[in-house]
Design an enzyme around this catalytic site. Sequence first.
Site: not given
Lengths: 673, 647
Positions: A277, A280, A297, A317, A356, A359, A364, A500
């Site tokens: 990241e 990037e 994230c 990102s 999560k 996710e 993907e 988190c």
Amino acid sequence: MAQVTIDGRTVTLENESNVLEVARKSGIDIPTFCYHSELSVYGACRLCLVDIEGRGIVPSCSTPPADGMVIRTNTEEIRKIRRMVLELLLANHDQSCPTCPKSSACKLRELARRLGVEEVRFPSTHIPVEVDTSTAALVRDPNKCILCGDCVRMCSEVQGIGAIDLAYRGDRVSIQPAFGKKLSDVECVYCGQCARVCPTGALRPKSEIDQVWAAIHDSEKRVVAQIAPAVRVAIGESFGLPAGSINTGQIVAACKAMGFDRVYDTCFAADLTVVEESEEFLRRAESGGVLPQFTSCCPAWVKFCEQYFPDLIPNLSSCRSPQQMFGSIAKSRLTGDLSCDRENLVVVSIMPCTAKKFEKTRPEFVQNGLPDVDYVLTTQELAQMVEEYGIRFSALKPESLDLPLGFKTGAGVLFGNSGGVTEAVLRYVAGKTGSVDTAAAVSTIRSDDGFREAEVSIGDKKLKIAIVHGLAAARRVAEDVRSGNCGYDFIEVMACPGGCIGGAGQPVTFDRETRRMRAEGIYEADKMLQLHASGENPYIRRLYDDYLGTPGSETAHALLHTHYRSRKRIDGEVISLITSGAGRRIDVSVCMGTSCLVRGSQRLLQEMVSYVEERGLEDVVNIELTFCLERCHNGPNIVVDKNIIEGCTFEKARIAIEDALGSTVGVADMAER
Amino acid sequence: MNNKTIEITVAGDATKGAPVPSKTKTRKIVICAGTGCVANGSLDVFREFEKVLEERGFRTLVGEATKEKDPGNGDGIRTDPDSNIRLSKSGCQGFCQMGPLVTIYPEEILYTKVVPGDVEEIVKETLESGRIVQRLLYVDPVSSRSCTGHHEIPFYQRQHRFVLKLCGEIDPESLQDYRNRDGYSRAEQAWLRMTPEDVCNEIEQANLRGRGGGGFPTGKKWHLARIEASTKKYVICNGDEGDPGAFMDRSIMEGNPHSVIEGIMIAARAIGANEAYVYVRLEYPLAVARIRKAVADAEEEGILGDGIFGTKESLTVHVMEGAGAFVCGEETALIASIEGKRGMPRPKPPFPSESGLWGKPTVINNVETLATVPLIIDMGATKFRRLGTHGSPGTKTFALSGHVANTGLIEVPFGITLREIIYDIGGGVTGANGKIDPNGFKAVQIGGPSGACLTAEHLDLKLDFDSIKEAGAMIGSGGLVVMNTSTCMVAIARYFMQFTQNESCGKCVLCREGTKQMLGLLDDIIEGRATLQTIELLEELASAVRIGSLCSLGKTAPNPVLSTLRQFRNEYEAHVIQKRCPAGECRALSKPVIDPAKCVGCTACARKCPVNAIHGERKQPHTIDPEICIGCGVCIETCKFNAIGRN
């Protein structure tokens, strides 16, 4: 100094906004379901009643304290009313408490005990309704709902979404997603904050415990775990240890005892995320790429961005989250170590998070039908497994994480706190360029505000950073970015308050202090490690040398980066407004997605409905609402008999309907009917 | 037939464009077009008058505004110089039971229950020959005397029509009519010749108390909003009148909408608001239409909008329809509803005067309160206070219904007794057979579903906000339901509880779950499943709901139960101990019995009984076995000799 008297004792006021806070400060825990300091005052549960001299019995949550007030928190009358409230709630509750996953942390159960409710004198009025298990992340069980409205306010006030709301009146009131749809069909981002504040089991994380046991018991499978940073500072709470105590070694020992083959650390993947990241970001900054760069994230934030800010997707990102980087690296690198094939390698994430769970199901992150991460357990679920197994957690001897994916730097651990990604990235950039002065910014980065701004210098360049948690705050920042006048370079977004550590999968707590202690635990864990910048992680370096090449390489991109898509807010079947009879019909759908709505689709719809009604065309024209035809930039859009009309006006719609009518019957004939 | 002139017509009253002096004697026919009369066909009567008058050669002046199809052409009646008869619609005159009402001026002859078939006779007899059509007059059921006009009818005689005065006299759709009666001159006075503080003081000195239920002093409310430092403030007129059977506010909005707007203008002046909302319940389409038209006409005339009365101030009035929720009559729920949110009350403080609509200082007043305001400005606080009682000056409208001879909308000064209302205005209590029964009075429910029962001991109580509260009831919005001795008080309490239960917004536990359980307990009592513990539990629950609920809907929901428990506890106990309904109303408890003196032994009932509970020899009196009987009542319907009744 302003003072009040509570139950005969004098208490000095310090800007408390209500009597309830004053009472709590003075050591009296007035019971309540619907009061949360982070949400607006609602006043629905009627438990927090107090007797104020001269005013009678009033709710303490909505009464501002005033100098000289004489307050009594426990009178005969108040006690009777409180018990009555609980009896009434229990009479309309399914009372399947022994089998309820929330049982031990249920506030209804706790207060019934605390207030001495030993009998419900009313007959049950509970009518069973269907449980919504449509999402991968959450279970919505209205049978256990006490209608305190905490979830509704959390979703709209803190998360700025409003995926659920109250519907109907009187005893038919219920909390539902829009149009009575399932949670999976509406704009829920699965952050689970609703479940975090739910006092009962009406909203709760969806358990994957049984699937994980099945994998452990399957001799063909090799089961590996990754532990997210925020889990280690919270799981102890489930076993009577103070919040913020660091229990990484006990988690490893417990997992090994229960039959996990390897236990690794998500912080390793977080180090990897930092490298990718940061690189990037530096690339974007140097090559004039799209800035600001948003972190990616947090899966709830990513879905939020896809739904409401599709135009800002280029700002996200492209890095996968640490969980998914871990899954991807594990599935491609560990099969050799564990001598099994990809089909038999089971990756279990232990996360503070419900999103999560969603996710890991994103297409993907699924290769040939095999997900990179197979199961996601929340901190609560891991604690539950430990209890089920019978392990005495607090007596466990700490064990070490497995290598190589269990080695991390302090930067990877910081991901558990809001601001952690930012701090980790800055450490990496400082290590790389050697010219970043972060010291001044750290105190801002580490504060608890929902929105923070910091400025750091990289060489002669100034870097403007924003850090937000809570999606309502994220929405405000994203709107600033959209308007183009904020000047940020880097924006960290975490959906959950505090990051988190405040995730919905963590042990249940309604106490803000707990969150602060967990955050301190994270910083403590960082301090205790030898290395503090992700670039220094030797196993990360080796991973690049042996496999990935350089950050941002083709392999790195294939394994560690992803792409996003514009997302509808509401799925499932359309909503019928005018339903015509049998025979030849013209189907008209009007888009009510955000973009079309702001471009006037509601007015257009009204005009079309009146047109159809005035002309008596209800029997031939079907009018439905739809949500997104994915031509947002040209809205308002409608569909007439499968033809999309972009930039639609009433005139265009009328002509299209009349053309369609003309192909069947003469319009004049229709109008005469 | 040639054009005829009626002698009584006073010349000079019909000059084109000139305002008609308010006291001129004009040949005029006024047809009540309140909702009650419209439902009984008054618009057909109106059309029939138009037709017959034309056929018989009268020149009728029908205001365009009063024509159903074309409400567009605003204010008032076209007054051609050589015309004779003005035909006009009015708002509700209150005596809905006797509608459609037709009044012939200047004699003020009131014809009741007029149907289109009567119109020709009225025209021929009264208009052409000056004779009264006796059969259409109201006959007082007490004295059996025919009454020719309002002034002779006891229902009107004892009233003091103050706020309602112009309803029934002016054309509600005519701004000009209202202006002819000094309309908007009081608003002008407040805006041009009084400071906001003056206005608040005047209303405070008048001790005007909110007519919506609570009786909070209006002037005080205005002062609180006035002193808030905010550049944006709102006035809201609460027209969400939801009590079943209550239609005071509807009648004002339908009958004299401009008076409400004038009241809003004065309130806006008092607190410094430049925007106002009239929130009218959806179920009042005529009120919505008339308020809308009144606002549009006032804007058209420059009364509302920018530059009010030549000042630099402005006032925009929006009309908003509710969506059918009773709870939206509660001020914070109403505000939420205007904001587009779910209509749910929120805890107070903060009060609306501090943080109301869109978080701005807001004054929210009921329709009747606002319609009283221009009258106070007109007559002054001192004179106003001569009306009514010291603590509750002025008048109050009530919707009188139930077991009384005359039902309808009444307006009386505070301080009147229940006895006067029930026996003089209401014409007395009617018994089970519908005839007047001098000993028939049992109770009166005052204040709608959130109100309470008062009994014979309260008949001479001087009604005002405070005395009623002391008696354990409330004025509420002004419903008065009279009940005779055949009424079961437990069943009545259950009826009102059903209403509040359905209309609870569902937010707070005590109201949502508590009213539901109260309803269940009342069902247990009515259906014979209860014990004395049921009554105790009901009482404890009712008291918790009363004390602990979030808003006044919940806080007052137990009133019918608590007040009947207080006044008629013996009836509750009869239901649970003896399993008997003293009024004979509760089906599950009362069983049919055969009067042996009347029974001829025809066996018809025994053959119809679905459970074979009736036994007896042919041509001998039969008996019903109460153990087998399920109380369905088929036998009662079957018996041709009236020999079966309920115990």
